[in-house]
Scaffold this motif. Structure first.
Motif, PDB file in Angstrom:
ATOM      1  N   VAL A 152       0.841  -1.207   0.000  1.00 29.32           N
ATOM      2  CA  VAL A 152       0.000   0.000   0.000  1.00 29.32           C
ATOM      3  C   VAL A 152       0.874   1.254   0.000  1.00 29.32           C
ATOM      4  O   VAL A 152       0.631   2.191  -0.771  1.00 29.32           O
ATOM      5  CB  VAL A 152      -0.971   0.005   1.200  1.00 29.32           C
ATOM      6  N   LEU A 153       1.896   1.294   0.830  1.00 27.36           N
ATOM      7  CA  LEU A 153       2.769   2.466   0.899  1.00 27.36           C
ATOM      8  C   LEU A 153       3.484   2.683  -0.432  1.00 27.36           C
ATOM      9  O   LEU A 153       3.620   3.824  -0.895  1.00 27.36           O
ATOM     10  CB  LEU A 153       3.765   2.324   2.053  1.00 27.36           C
ATOM     11  N   ASP A 154       3.938   1.598  -1.064  1.00 25.24           N
ATOM     12  CA  ASP A 154       4.559   1.713  -2.391  1.00 25.24           C
ATOM     13  C   ASP A 154       3.553   2.267  -3.402  1.00 25.24           C
ATOM     14  O   ASP A 154       3.891   3.099  -4.240  1.00 25.24           O
ATOM     15  CB  ASP A 154       5.080   0.350  -2.866  1.00 25.24           C
ATOM     16  N   LEU A 155       2.319   1.789  -3.317  1.00 24.55           N
ATOM     17  CA  LEU A 155       1.265   2.239  -4.227  1.00 24.55           C
ATOM     18  C   LEU A 155       0.974   3.727  -4.038  1.00 24.55           C
ATOM     19  O   LEU A 155       0.837   4.479  -5.016  1.00 24.55           O
ATOM     20  CB  LEU A 155      -0.008   1.419  -4.012  1.00 24.55           C
ATOM     21  N   ILE A 156       0.886   4.175  -2.789  1.00 26.04           N
ATOM     22  CA  ILE A 156       0.624   5.596  -2.516  1.00 26.04           C
ATOM     23  C   ILE A 156       1.755   6.457  -3.096  1.00 26.04           C
ATOM     24  O   ILE A 156       1.513   7.512  -3.687  1.00 26.04           O
ATOM     25  CB  ILE A 156       0.447   5.852  -1.002  1.00 26.04           C
ATOM     26  N   GLY A 157       2.981   5.983  -2.961  1.00 17.91           N
ATOM     27  CA  GLY A 157       4.122   6.689  -3.555  1.00 17.91           C
ATOM     28  C   GLY A 157       3.996   6.758  -5.071  1.00 17.91           C
ATOM     29  O   GLY A 157       4.266   7.805  -5.687  1.00 17.91           O
ATOM     30  N   PHE A 158       3.579   5.658  -5.676  1.00 23.77           N
ATOM     31  CA  PHE A 158       3.388   5.603  -7.132  1.00 23.77           C
ATOM     32  C   PHE A 158       2.296   6.575  -7.574  1.00 23.77           C
ATOM     33  O   PHE A 158       2.452   7.297  -8.559  1.00 23.77           O
ATOM     34  CB  PHE A 158       3.028   4.167  -7.536  1.00 23.77           C
TER      35      PHE A 158
ATOM     36  N   TYR B  20       4.567  13.680  -1.170  1.00 22.70           N
ATOM     37  CA  TYR B  20       3.857  13.238   0.037  1.00 22.70           C
ATOM     38  C   TYR B  20       4.099  14.207   1.183  1.00 22.70           C
ATOM     39  O   TYR B  20       5.196  14.734   1.359  1.00 22.70           O
ATOM     40  CB  TYR B  20       4.310  11.829   0.422  1.00 22.70           C
ATOM     41  N   ASN B  21       3.057  14.441   1.991  1.00 20.38           N
ATOM     42  CA  ASN B  21       3.127  15.458   3.052  1.00 20.38           C
ATOM     43  C   ASN B  21       2.669  14.940   4.412  1.00 20.38           C
ATOM     44  O   ASN B  21       2.368  15.716   5.295  1.00 20.38           O
ATOM     45  CB  ASN B  21       2.255  16.663   2.644  1.00 20.38           C
TER      46      ASN B  21
ATOM     47  N   TRP C 255      -4.083   1.243  17.781  1.00 16.03           N
ATOM     48  CA  TRP C 255      -2.816   0.559  17.509  1.00 16.03           C
ATOM     49  C   TRP C 255      -2.809  -0.035  16.089  1.00 16.03           C
ATOM     50  O   TRP C 255      -1.822  -0.644  15.673  1.00 16.03           O
ATOM     51  CB  TRP C 255      -2.580  -0.531  18.553  1.00 16.03           C
ATOM     52  N   LEU C 256      -3.902   0.127  15.387  1.00 14.88           N
ATOM     53  CA  LEU C 256      -4.053  -0.410  14.019  1.00 14.88           C
ATOM     54  C   LEU C 256      -4.627   0.682  13.113  1.00 14.88           C
ATOM     55  O   LEU C 256      -5.630   0.483  12.448  1.00 14.88           O
ATOM     56  CB  LEU C 256      -5.005  -1.617  14.031  1.00 14.88           C
ATOM     57  N   ASN C 257      -3.974   1.837  13.111  1.00 12.68           N
ATOM     58  CA  ASN C 257      -4.672   3.002  12.563  1.00 12.68           C
ATOM     59  C   ASN C 257      -4.667   3.139  11.044  1.00 12.68           C
ATOM     60  O   ASN C 257      -5.186   4.114  10.527  1.00 12.68           O
ATOM     61  CB  ASN C 257      -4.191   4.293  13.233  1.00 12.68           C
ATOM     62  N   MET C 258      -4.150   2.170  10.296  1.00 17.92           N
ATOM     63  CA  MET C 258      -4.299   2.248   8.837  1.00 17.92           C
ATOM     64  C   MET C 258      -5.631   1.645   8.383  1.00 17.92           C
ATOM     65  O   MET C 258      -5.891   1.535   7.187  1.00 17.92           O
ATOM     66  CB  MET C 258      -3.123   1.572   8.117  1.00 17.92           C
ATOM     67  N   TYR C 259      -6.495   1.310   9.332  1.00 15.27           N
ATOM     68  CA  TYR C 259      -7.823   0.790   8.984  1.00 15.27           C
ATOM     69  C   TYR C 259      -8.554   1.760   8.059  1.00 15.27           C
ATOM     70  O   TYR C 259      -9.171   1.365   7.072  1.00 15.27           O
ATOM     71  CB  TYR C 259      -8.615   0.554  10.276  1.00 15.27           C
ATOM     72  N   PHE C 260      -8.477   3.052   8.394  1.00 14.13           N
ATOM     73  CA  PHE C 260      -9.028   4.129   7.548  1.00 14.13           C
ATOM     74  C   PHE C 260      -8.057   5.292   7.690  1.00 14.13           C
ATOM     75  O   PHE C 260      -7.922   5.864   8.767  1.00 14.13           O
ATOM     76  CB  PHE C 260     -10.444   4.483   8.016  1.00 14.13           C
TER      77      PHE C 260
END
Length: 199
Positions: free
Chosen positions: A26-32, A41-42, A67-72
């Motif tokens: 996901v992080l790679d995709l957001i960078g793409f 990215y900011n 503790w799982l805050n990438m849920y949204f």
């Protein structure tokens, strides 16, 4: 009893390793996505819970969601030419689908819509001369569940369009969606261009 505990902990270890691999993608995709629109990215913001407790901080009575805050999660980019841009990752629409019908607690996971009926999506948001969200934490059901939305007034525009995440794990399909978002913005007179990659 002990065997059940061992099996559960094995599944937890698998889940953490799966989440690591998934979040890396996901992080790679957001960078793409950011580089495809030529936006830097900011920083990001959890939208379903509080930020994960930092070094030496946090309370044991905090929600497990903290503790799982990438849920949204909102991935925000640097504003450029009066155009603001963010991508929201909604890993599970199950809470929002059920909450629309009847109010439920975020911590009562068993009350969420089933995993099979829920979706994982990316919501692209652009603001021209404004940044006026859908709800305080971008948590209005129409923002999460509808495919698109607009707020247009004079020289200001707020637009969102959502896409299923699985459409982004193949580069050709991902580029098709990015161009689709460019065309969506163009329809509302917002100049937000996909940048073709050159080798």
């Amino acid at each position: 009893m002990q065997q059940n505990i061992n099996n559960t902990l094995q599944e937890v270890r698998k889940a953490y390793r799966l989440l690591f691999d998934y979040q890396t993608r996901v992080l790679d995709l957001i960078g793409f996505i950011g580089s495809s629109f030529n936006y830097a990215y900011n920083g990001g913001y959890p939208k379903f819970s509080n930020a994960s407790p930092n070094n030496g901080r946090g309370r044991l009575n905090s929600w497990a969601w903290d503790w799982l805050n990438m849920y949204f999660y909102e991935f925000n980019f640097v504003t450029k030419d009066k155009i603001a841009f963010a991508v929201f990752l909604v890993n599970d629409t199950g809470y929002f689908q059920k909450n629309k019908e009847t109010k439920i607690s975020k911590t009562k996971v068993s009350a969420y819509d089933s995993v099979e009926n829920s979706k994982t999506k990316l919501i692209f948001v652009v603001g021209k001369n404004t940044w006026d969200g859908w709800g305080v934490n971008w948590d209005q059901e129409n923002f999460i569940l509808e495919s698109e939305g607009q707020k247009i007034s004079e020289d200001k525009a707020m637009l969102f369009k959502s896409y299923l995440l699985n459409d982004f794990f193949d580069e050709e399909s991902a580029i098709e969606k990015l161009k689709d978002f460019e065309n969506y913005c163009k329809k509302y007179d917002v100049n937000f261009k996909y940048k073709e990659k050159t080798v």
